[in-house]
Design an enzyme around this catalytic site. Structure first.
Site, PDB file in Angstrom:
ATOM      1  CE1 TYR A 227      40.388  39.786  19.157  1.00  0.00           C
ATOM      2  CE2 TYR A 227      38.116  38.883  18.199  1.00  0.00           C
ATOM      3  CZ  TYR A 227      38.947  39.990  18.896  1.00  0.00           C
ATOM      4  OH  TYR A 227      38.526  41.156  18.900  1.00  0.00           O
TER       5      TYR A 227
ATOM      6  CG  PHE B  56      29.456  50.667  44.294  1.00  0.00           C
ATOM      7  CD1 PHE B  56      29.986  50.686  45.399  1.00  0.00           C
ATOM      8  CD2 PHE B  56      30.201  50.442  43.054  1.00  0.00           C
ATOM      9  CE1 PHE B  56      31.343  51.093  45.682  1.00  0.00           C
ATOM     10  CE2 PHE B  56      31.601  50.786  43.358  1.00  0.00           C
ATOM     11  CZ  PHE B  56      32.223  50.981  44.680  1.00  0.00           C
ATOM     12  CG  ASP B  57      31.357  54.906  44.817  1.00  0.00           C
ATOM     13  OD1 ASP B  57      30.804  54.366  45.782  1.00  0.00           O
ATOM     14  OD2 ASP B  57      32.410  55.322  45.207  1.00  0.00           O
TER      15      ASP B  57
ATOM     16  CG  ASP C 260      26.020  45.920  41.731  1.00  0.00           C
ATOM     17  OD1 ASP C 260      26.771  44.865  41.749  1.00  0.00           O
ATOM     18  OD2 ASP C 260      26.221  46.791  42.024  1.00  0.00           O
TER      19      ASP C 260
ATOM     20  CB  ALA D 267      29.722  42.952  43.371  1.00  0.00           C
TER      21      ALA D 267
ATOM     22  CE  LYS E  18      33.791  44.599  44.196  1.00  0.00           C
ATOM     23  NZ  LYS E  18      33.874  45.465  43.018  1.00  0.00           N
TER      24      LYS E  18
ATOM     25  CG  HIS F 193      36.531  59.682  47.610  1.00  0.00           C
ATOM     26  ND1 HIS F 193      35.457  60.203  46.671  1.00  0.00           N
ATOM     27  CD2 HIS F 193      36.642  58.351  47.648  1.00  0.00           C
ATOM     28  CE1 HIS F 193      34.938  59.112  46.034  1.00  0.00           C
ATOM     29  NE2 HIS F 193      35.572  57.959  46.439  1.00  0.00           N
TER      30      HIS F 193
HETATM   31  N1  F0G Z   1      29.205  47.159  42.461  1.00  0.00           N
HETATM   32  C1  F0G Z   1      29.054  47.195  43.764  1.00  0.00           C
HETATM   33  C2  F0G Z   1      28.162  46.549  44.693  1.00  0.00           C
HETATM   34  C3  F0G Z   1      30.728  47.024  44.075  1.00  0.00           C
HETATM   35  O1  F0G Z   1      31.017  47.104  45.302  1.00  0.00           O
HETATM   36  C4  F0G Z   1      31.639  47.763  43.071  1.00  0.00           C
HETATM   37  C5  F0G Z   1      33.167  47.759  43.294  1.00  0.00           C
HETATM   38  C6  F0G Z   1      31.178  47.715  41.624  1.00  0.00           C
HETATM   39  C7  F0G Z   1      29.828  47.420  41.349  1.00  0.00           C
HETATM   40  C8  F0G Z   1      32.215  47.845  40.595  1.00  0.00           C
HETATM   41  O2  F0G Z   1      33.093  47.051  40.374  1.00  0.00           O
HETATM   42  O3  F0G Z   1      34.960  47.538  40.667  1.00  0.00           O
HETATM   43  O4  F0G Z   1      34.471  45.550  39.356  1.00  0.00           O
HETATM   44  O5  F0G Z   1      34.272  47.855  38.301  1.00  0.00           O
HETATM   45  N2  F0G Z   1      33.457  48.131  44.296  1.00  0.00           N
HETATM   46  C9  F0G Z   1      34.758  48.247  45.003  1.00  0.00           C
HETATM   47  C10 F0G Z   1      34.905  48.291  46.382  1.00  0.00           C
HETATM   48  C11 F0G Z   1      35.665  49.007  44.203  1.00  0.00           C
HETATM   49  O6  F0G Z   1      35.850  48.933  46.969  1.00  0.00           O
HETATM   50  O7  F0G Z   1      33.810  48.268  47.341  1.00  0.00           O
HETATM   51  P1  F0G Z   1      34.245  46.986  39.688  1.00  0.00           P
END
Ligand code: F0G
Length: 457
Positions: free
Chosen positions: A67, A119-120, A210, A212, A253, A445
């Site tokens: 843990y 990102f969204d 960010d 990723a 990623k 979407h």
């Molecule tokens: N930042 C970026 C640039 C991303 O592309 C994503 C996720 C996230 C943050 C969020 O990360 O999914 O681990 O919570 N992108 C995916 C996509 C979902 O399809 O581009 P997560």
């Protein structure tokens, strides 16, 4: 060629056109609602869809599920500390969890977050913390056909203008997304990261990456930025992390894992506040919502991802697919990045107006003709209508993203994508648009239902 051979395989499903037609009707033309076993080539996302290496599998088997204080955590911690140089590392189950913990600790109503493009989920987490998210893409980003190499850059002049202007005191953080997923997967130059870092330090504003797709960004820097040709992607990545005060990372990623992420921070007081929220909502600070095996596989993935032979082949396969797409007569957002190609559906289907969603129409065709799943990034995603259903806002471009999972599909799979697009392009004039029959108030979407609009309406 791929710098690996295949040891474990998984069958991909084949369906008939009739089965695909029935599946589309059943899900009301929303591709998110298909069962994955109805999809032959799934290019919906490159997130969490990569293939693990033998070394990652082995690391996972050796995971320590204690843990607290597990061996897996210490291995993960050492790898991430060496890569990023940050003094505090907090694991999280994925990128958006890291965002929520950091942003809700740092931001408050009235504050402003600036980015090359949020990102969204990054935007959503800024807004959930009550702050405003503002994108400052560089001017080259607005020209979809320009082959300029660093279209992911933040607009430095605009950043300086805001930091020195009347809104300067509201800026609570700057986030540079590498590579810029919301901006067509385009990379950010080291020069741009350095200038952002210097401006943020001069104004006392925390600067985060960010990260990723940090390794893909680093690869494109070694290819295209003056002064970086002789560096390894690993060296570029290390330098980029050190120019920022911290990062949020979705390891799904460039960690090449199915689940995982982390926050890296230099500020000890901020890290302590994040850690308490992490413990309350994600898990104890040495596992952050992950299993020990996940931490071990992430540590191994983060080590493999900067291998030049791996990155070279990944860039190569993206340009191979770009070549096939061009040959089919379809334009893309230029230049092709590494994690995805963005098809210019608006240009391919000019007879479909934005509010009949040309991107969605192309995504449906890709599934219908070739069993391929993609993601619309056009007016279904970004557009708006008034209460009577009249369009009030459309997307700047009608795009469809073909995301490329890591180490999963081979050139013959991508040949199939190219051939499918060639068939669609040949009868492009007869492709039908769509209308929404039901939608949710946000993130429509994902949940919208649609129906085809007969041609000529
Ligand atoms: N930042 C970026 C640039 C991303 O592309 C994503 C996720 C996230 C943050 C969020 O990360 O999914 O681990 O919570 N992108 C995916 C996509 C979902 O399809 O581009 P997560």
């Amino acid at each position: 060629m791929e710098p690996y051979r295949i040891k474990v395989v998984e069958p991909i499903p084949f369906t008939t056109r009739q089965q695909r037609e029935e599946a589309l009707r059943r899900v009301n033309y929303n591709l998110f609602d298909l069962r994955a076993e109805e999809v032959t080539i799934d290019l919906l996302t490159d997130s969490g869809t990569g293939a693990l290496s033998a070394a990652q599998q082995a690391a996972g088997m050796a995971g320590d599920e204690s843990y607290s204080g597990s061996r897996s955590f210490y291995r993960f911690h050492e790898v991430v500390t060496e890569l990023t140089g940050y003094r505090h590392i907090l694991p999280a189950h994925q990128g958006r969890a890291a965002e929520r913990v950091l942003f809700s600790t740092l931001l408050e109503p009235g504050k402003l977050a600036l980015s090359n493009t949020h990102f969204d989920t990054t935007r959503a987490n800024v807004e959930l913390a009550g702050a405003e998210a503002r994108d400052l893409p560089c001017p080259e980003a607005k020209d979809i056909d320009s082959p300029s190499p660093f279209k992911g850059n933040i607009d430095i002049d605009e950043l300086r203008r805001i930091l020195t202007g009347p809104e300067g005191h509201r800026v609570a953080m700057v986030v540079t997304t590498i590579t810029n997923n919301g901006g067509g997967g385009q990379p950010v130059s080291m020069e741009n990261i350095k200038q952002t870092s210097a401006l943020c330090r001069a104004h006392g504003v925390p600067f985060f990456l960010d990260a990723a797709r940090f390794a893909e960004n680093a690869w494109l820097v070694t290819r295209n930025e003056w002064g970086y040709q002789d560096r390894t992607p690993r060296q570029v990545a290390e330098e980029a992390f050190r120019l920022a005060d911290g990062c949020v990372m979705s390891a799904k990623k460039d960690g090449i894992v199915h689940i995982g992420g982390f926050i890296g921070l230099n500020d000890g007081e901020l890290a302590q506040r994040c850690e308490l929220l992490l413990i309350a909502t994600e898990g104890f600070a040495t596992y952050g919502g992950l299993a020990g095996r996940d931490l071990d596989m992430m540590a191994q993935g983060l080590t493999e991802v900067t291998e030049p032979s791996y990155l070279a082949e990944r860039a190569e396969i993206a340009s191979y697919l770009a070549h096939r797409v061009h040959a089919a007569g379809v334009d893309i957002l230029e230049p092709p990045g590494m994690h995805a190609l963005y098809l210019n559906a608006g240009r391919l289907l000019p007879h479909i107006p934005p509010h009949n969603y040309p991107g969605h129409a192309l995504a449906v065709q890709l599934y219908l003709v070739g069993g391929i799943r993609s993601a619309e990034l056009g007016s279904l995603y970004l557009g708006e209508e008034d209460e009577a259903g009249n369009p009030t806002k459309s997307a700047p471009y009608e795009l469809v993203r073909l995301a490329l999972p890591r180490r999963v599909y081979t050139r013959s799979h991508y040949d199939h994508v190219g051939e499918t697009l060639a068939v669609i392009a040949k009868h492009a004039g007869s492709v039908q648009g769509f209308r929404i029959t039901e939608q949710s108030p946000i993130l429509r979407h994902f949940r919208a239902t649609l129906e085809p609009v007969p041609l000529g309406y």
